[in-house]
Design an enzyme around this catalytic site. Structure first.
Site, PDB file in Angstrom:
ATOM      1  N   ASP A  30       0.845  -1.195   0.000  1.00 43.21           N
ATOM      2  CA  ASP A  30       0.000   0.000   0.000  1.00 43.21           C
ATOM      3  C   ASP A  30       0.876   1.238   0.000  1.00 43.21           C
ATOM      4  O   ASP A  30       1.997   1.205   0.513  1.00 43.21           O
ATOM      5  CB  ASP A  30      -0.925  -0.011   1.235  1.00 43.21           C
ATOM      6  CG  ASP A  30      -2.171   0.821   0.998  1.00 43.21           C
ATOM      7  OD1 ASP A  30      -3.271   0.263   0.926  1.00 43.21           O
ATOM      8  OD2 ASP A  30      -2.022   2.053   0.853  1.00 43.21           O
ATOM      9  N   GLU A 154     -19.269  -6.096   2.376  1.00 43.26           N
ATOM     10  CA  GLU A 154     -18.639  -5.646   3.628  1.00 43.26           C
ATOM     11  C   GLU A 154     -19.431  -6.207   4.803  1.00 43.26           C
ATOM     12  O   GLU A 154     -20.642  -6.346   4.737  1.00 43.26           O
ATOM     13  CB  GLU A 154     -18.603  -4.121   3.666  1.00 43.26           C
ATOM     14  CG  GLU A 154     -17.539  -3.593   2.725  1.00 43.26           C
ATOM     15  CD  GLU A 154     -17.428  -2.084   2.769  1.00 43.26           C
ATOM     16  OE1 GLU A 154     -17.312  -1.487   1.701  1.00 43.26           O
ATOM     17  OE2 GLU A 154     -17.503  -1.525   3.872  1.00 43.26           O
ATOM     18  N   CYS A 259     -19.780   0.604  -3.310  1.00 42.67           N
ATOM     19  CA  CYS A 259     -19.902  -0.121  -4.576  1.00 42.67           C
ATOM     20  C   CYS A 259     -21.138   0.221  -5.383  1.00 42.67           C
ATOM     21  O   CYS A 259     -21.014   0.715  -6.503  1.00 42.67           O
ATOM     22  CB  CYS A 259     -19.832  -1.612  -4.303  1.00 42.67           C
ATOM     23  SG  CYS A 259     -18.192  -2.063  -3.736  1.00 42.67           S
TER      24      CYS A 259
END
Ligand code: UDX
Ligand code: UDX
Length: 434
Positions: A30, A154, A259
């Site tokens: 990351d 999620e 999303c």
């Protein structure tokens, strides 16, 4: 297998950790140094049930975290791109992070590798990533690009990864697709191998269909309010038809999250980029946006003017079992309440640290009851389990007025009436008002 995952967000982190748990050697990369340092210490930056134990079990054995993309790529055979693909100002998909990641990977090819798009990317992105790598690769290293979209929800991402209903792999090279399929073999779940564009389309079409289901049932619920029918009974009756099924037909405040709003708007834009004008999907988004307004109208119906009123808000995250505030209904509803002069007290079991970044001028309470104390109304915005279990006798003694506006239909109108609460649901028929 030696795997690198670029991007340790909700998608990349869960994907990398679960791949390690399957026995692979995984390096999660990351750009966010602070996030990497936290992960190296075993701290998880997101709330995802089951993830912490997986990290503890695999950290420093076969699961590593770094900001050094070069080294990670050189030491792996599979490189997953799981960086975020946020919406641009008019809904187009921002692919700059994917492009950056692809460039960084290309410059560090030291042998044949398979680059896999895990992020939700526009149709045709596989070809773009291929061109980027061909342009920036060291020497003439060979590689293949594969699309492997994620279908993680999620709050249940770990389960969704270990027990997916299907794995989709799109590639031009069949052998590359087979190699990626090997990673998922231990899961013993259906694997579809197809071409790149179809795999990319499967992801968008799936999310857009699910979002359409939600806007559809929300419109039926809004009519139920007018005619006095109960949407939960309607859905029950519909669900016996296996062609309809009973899932994803919960009427309420509509969809949020990182999303559905992004992917439906992204698909509309992808259509425009290919001279195709969606007519259904813009309506799906508009209906969804209007659900928040519809809910506020109910609050006015229950309370009249909000000036000086005390309002308890239960639930801030976009859905239960997550701390994610992205596109949460609370982000539009709560500021509207305060703008109209209400004193707002909020509680969420998990998302308050995140919510504090966005929602100001509200009182953050340590539990649902503290939020409900002296409230003229209790609003349910997220269907956390603990709100379903609430002790109504105790609640009745705390509130100033027994009014509940239930944005997620977690209560039963008849039981509310028996308990002496005025109840306003989303499509639950005429409200019982005391
Ligand atoms: C995102 C999209 O929301 C989802 O639709 C897509 O399928 C996968 O990517 P998410 O994991 O939620 O999912 O994104 P986010 O939580 O924002 O995490 C992205 C991570 O990538 C961040 O940690 C960010 O620091 C990192 N990143 C971003 C990089 O490492 N490199 C970059 O160039 C850009
Ligand atoms: C979704 C897709 O389910 C997943 O496959 C994809 O990979 C990512 O997007 P997620 O957004 O995490 O997952 O949550 P989900 O459980 O699908 O809920 C999405 C939104 O729809 C939430 O805001 C939820 O409140 C809402 N929803 C869901 C409804 O309003 N009604 C329903 O019946 C179901």
């Amino acid at each position: 297998m030696r795997i690198t995952v670029v991007g340790t967000g909700y998608v990349g982190l869960v994907t990398g950790c679960c791949f390690a748990d399957l026995g692979n050697v995984v390096t999660c990369v990351d750009v966010n140094r602070k996030k990497v340092q936290e992960l190296q210490k075993g701290f998880i930056p997101i709330y995802e049930p089951g993830l912490e134990e997986i990290v503890k079990r695999n950290r420093n054995k076969r699961l590593y975290f770094t900001t050094d993309l070069a080294k990670a790529v050189q030491n792996s055979d599979f490189v997953f791109i799981a960086v975020n693909t946020p919406p641009g100002k008019n809904g187009e998909v921002d692919i700059t992070h994917v492009q950056e990641a692809a460039k960084g990977i290309a410059r560090n090819l030291n042998g044949y590798k398979i680059i896999i798009n895990k992020s939700t990317v526009p149709i045709g992105m596989g070809d773009i990533v291929t061109q980027i790598i061909q342009k920036h690769r060291t020497k003439k290293q060979s590689f293949d690009v594969v699309s492997n979209p994620e279908f993680l929800r999620e709050g249940s991402a770990v389960t969704d990864l270990f027990k997916p209903e299907r794995i989709v792999i799109g590639a031009t090279s069949r052998s590359a697709a087979q190699k990626v399929a090997e990673i998922y073999k231990p899961l013993h779940r259906p694997i579809l191998i197809t071409d790149l564009k179809s795999a990319e389309m499967i992801k968008y079409a799936s999310n857009a269909f699910l979002a359409t289901k939600i806007s559809f049932i929300n419109e039926i619920a809004n009519l139920c309010d007018q005619v006095g029918a109960d949407i939960t009974q309607v859905v029950k009756g519909m669900s016996y038809d296996s062609r309809i099924g009973g899932q994803f037909l919960n009427a309420g405040l509509g969809f949020g999250g990182s999303c559905f709003p992004k992917d439906v708007a992204g698909l509309v834009q992808i259509g425009k980029d290919h001279q195709f004008q969606f007519r259904l999907l813009p309506q799906v988004l508009e209906i969804n946006r209007d659900q928040r307004k519809h809910f506020l109208k109910k609050v006015h119906k229950a309370l009249g003017s909000l000036k000086g009123k005390t309002i308890a808000v239960w639930g801030l995250s976009f859905k239960p079992d997550t701390d994610d505030m992205r596109e949460a209904p609370s982000l539009t509803i709560v500021p509207e309440l305060t703008a109209q002069g209400a004193k707002v007290k909020v509680y969420d079991p998990v998302a308050m640290p995140q919510a504090k970044l966005f929602l100001k001028n509200v009182k953050y309470c340590k539990n649902a009851y503290e939020a409900a104390k002296s409230a003229d109304a209790v609003l349910v915005l997220t269907e956390w389990h603990e709100f379903i279990q609430i002790d109504f006798q105790k609640l009745k003694k705390l509130v100033r007025k027994t009014v509940i506006v239930d944005g997620r239909n977690i209560y039963d109108p008849t039981q509310m009436a028996e308990k002496g609460f005025s109840y306003y649901g989303m499509g639950r028929g005429k409200p019982f008002v005391f």
